[in-house]
Design a protein around this motif. Structure first.
Motif, PDB file in Angstrom:
ATOM      1  N   LEU A   6       5.776 -13.937  24.262  1.00 33.51           N
ATOM      2  CA  LEU A   6       5.642 -15.049  25.205  1.00 33.51           C
ATOM      3  C   LEU A   6       5.706 -16.392  24.473  1.00 33.51           C
ATOM      4  O   LEU A   6       6.285 -17.355  24.979  1.00 33.51           O
ATOM      5  N   LYS A   7       5.140 -16.453  23.283  1.00 29.77           N
ATOM      6  CA  LYS A   7       5.202 -17.678  22.487  1.00 29.77           C
ATOM      7  C   LYS A   7       6.647 -17.968  22.081  1.00 29.77           C
ATOM      8  O   LYS A   7       7.100 -19.119  22.129  1.00 29.77           O
ATOM      9  N   GLU A   8       7.397 -16.936  21.695  1.00 29.45           N
ATOM     10  CA  GLU A   8       8.811 -17.116  21.363  1.00 29.45           C
ATOM     11  C   GLU A   8       9.592 -17.615  22.582  1.00 29.45           C
ATOM     12  O   GLU A   8      10.448 -18.501  22.457  1.00 29.45           O
ATOM     13  N   ALA A   9       9.304 -17.047  23.753  1.00 30.36           N
ATOM     14  CA  ALA A   9       9.972 -17.484  24.984  1.00 30.36           C
ATOM     15  C   ALA A   9       9.638 -18.946  25.279  1.00 30.36           C
ATOM     16  O   ALA A   9      10.513 -19.721  25.682  1.00 30.36           O
ATOM     17  N   GLU A  10       8.391 -19.332  25.051  1.00 29.02           N
ATOM     18  CA  GLU A  10       7.990 -20.724  25.254  1.00 29.02           C
ATOM     19  C   GLU A  10       8.820 -21.657  24.375  1.00 29.02           C
ATOM     20  O   GLU A  10       9.331 -22.685  24.841  1.00 29.02           O
ATOM     21  N   GLU A  11       8.952 -21.304  23.116  1.00 24.45           N
ATOM     22  CA  GLU A  11       9.711 -22.143  22.186  1.00 24.45           C
ATOM     23  C   GLU A  11      11.179 -22.260  22.610  1.00 24.45           C
ATOM     24  O   GLU A  11      11.767 -23.343  22.549  1.00 24.45           O
ATOM     25  N   ILE A  12      11.760 -21.165  23.061  1.00 17.45           N
ATOM     26  CA  ILE A  12      13.157 -21.183  23.498  1.00 17.45           C
ATOM     27  C   ILE A  12      13.321 -22.069  24.735  1.00 17.45           C
ATOM     28  O   ILE A  12      14.254 -22.869  24.822  1.00 17.45           O
ATOM     29  N   LEU A  13      12.417 -21.936  25.692  1.00 13.34           N
ATOM     30  CA  LEU A  13      12.499 -22.754  26.909  1.00 13.34           C
ATOM     31  C   LEU A  13      12.294 -24.233  26.595  1.00 13.34           C
ATOM     32  O   LEU A  13      12.979 -25.095  27.162  1.00 13.34           O
ATOM     33  N   ASP A  53      13.055 -25.651  23.796  1.00 12.48           N
ATOM     34  CA  ASP A  53      14.285 -26.073  23.123  1.00 12.48           C
ATOM     35  C   ASP A  53      15.399 -26.367  24.128  1.00 12.48           C
ATOM     36  O   ASP A  53      16.331 -27.100  23.824  1.00 12.48           O
ATOM     37  N   LYS A  54      15.299 -25.775  25.325  1.00 10.89           N
ATOM     38  CA  LYS A  54      16.280 -26.033  26.387  1.00 10.89           C
ATOM     39  C   LYS A  54      15.892 -27.276  27.198  1.00 10.89           C
ATOM     40  O   LYS A  54      16.464 -27.539  28.237  1.00 10.89           O
ATOM     41  N   HIS A  55      14.896 -28.001  26.705  1.00 14.73           N
ATOM     42  CA  HIS A  55      14.448 -29.269  27.284  1.00 14.73           C
ATOM     43  C   HIS A  55      13.740 -29.116  28.628  1.00 14.73           C
ATOM     44  O   HIS A  55      13.753 -30.043  29.433  1.00 14.73           O
ATOM     45  N   LEU A  56      13.116 -27.966  28.858  1.00 13.25           N
ATOM     46  CA  LEU A  56      12.240 -27.837  30.015  1.00 13.25           C
ATOM     47  C   LEU A  56      10.918 -28.506  29.671  1.00 13.25           C
ATOM     48  O   LEU A  56      10.518 -28.536  28.503  1.00 13.25           O
ATOM     49  N   SER A  57      10.236 -29.007  30.666  1.00 13.40           N
ATOM     50  CA  SER A  57       8.936 -29.631  30.419  1.00 13.40           C
ATOM     51  C   SER A  57       7.909 -28.541  30.114  1.00 13.40           C
ATOM     52  O   SER A  57       8.070 -27.381  30.521  1.00 13.40           O
ATOM     53  N   GLN A  58       6.849 -28.912  29.414  1.00 10.79           N
ATOM     54  CA  GLN A  58       5.780 -27.956  29.115  1.00 10.79           C
ATOM     55  C   GLN A  58       5.194 -27.406  30.413  1.00 10.79           C
ATOM     56  O   GLN A  58       4.859 -26.234  30.509  1.00 10.79           O
ATOM     57  N   ARG A  59       5.109 -28.253  31.423  1.00  7.45           N
ATOM     58  CA  ARG A  59       4.570 -27.829  32.729  1.00  7.45           C
ATOM     59  C   ARG A  59       5.439 -26.727  33.339  1.00  7.45           C
ATOM     60  O   ARG A  59       4.932 -25.719  33.833  1.00  7.45           O
ATOM     61  N   ASP A  60       6.773 -26.906  33.310  1.00  7.79           N
ATOM     62  CA  ASP A  60       7.679 -25.890  33.850  1.00  7.79           C
ATOM     63  C   ASP A  60       7.614 -24.595  33.040  1.00  7.79           C
ATOM     64  O   ASP A  60       7.604 -23.503  33.601  1.00  7.79           O
TER      65      ASP A  60
END
Length: 103
Positions: free
Chosen positions: A47-54, A56-63
């Motif tokens: 889940l942490k890896e997925a967070e980093e990837i998202l 990096d795609k410029h999604l907000s932390q909230r999203d």
């Protein structure tokens, strides 16, 4: 307990074409230790890896938090009891969440 998707569910997953989807495959890890469940630790890392990837795609932390929240909630749930010795697959998106236990 094994929980496999139905044909209809598989078809819906196959047809899903929205951006920012996360799919996590977490095979079951056998452990002789009575300490922390390695399967929970593995999911937390994935889940942490997925967070980093998202991010990096410029999604907000909230999203990102909204997308991954159902997976994070599973960490404290019954999905990781010692009787559940099956792999886990999660499908996460802003508008969708499902998971299955696979042999």
């Amino acid at each position: 307990m094994i929980r496999l998707p139905t044909r209809t569910q598989l078809s819906a997953l196959q047809d899903w074409r929205e951006p920012n989807c996360v799919t996590i495959y977490a095979p079951y890890i056998t452990s002789n230790s009575s300490e922390k469940n390695p399967n929970q630790t593995q999911l937390k890392v994935l889940l942490k890896e997925a967070e980093e990837i998202l991010l990096d795609k410029h999604l907000s932390q909230r999203d990102v938090d909204f997308i991954l929240d159902p997976g994070l909630k599973m960490l404290d749930g019954e999905e990781f009891t010692t009787s559940s010795k099956h792999g886990l697959v999660l499908f996460l998106h802003h508008d969708f969440f499902d998971y299955y236990h696979l042999p």
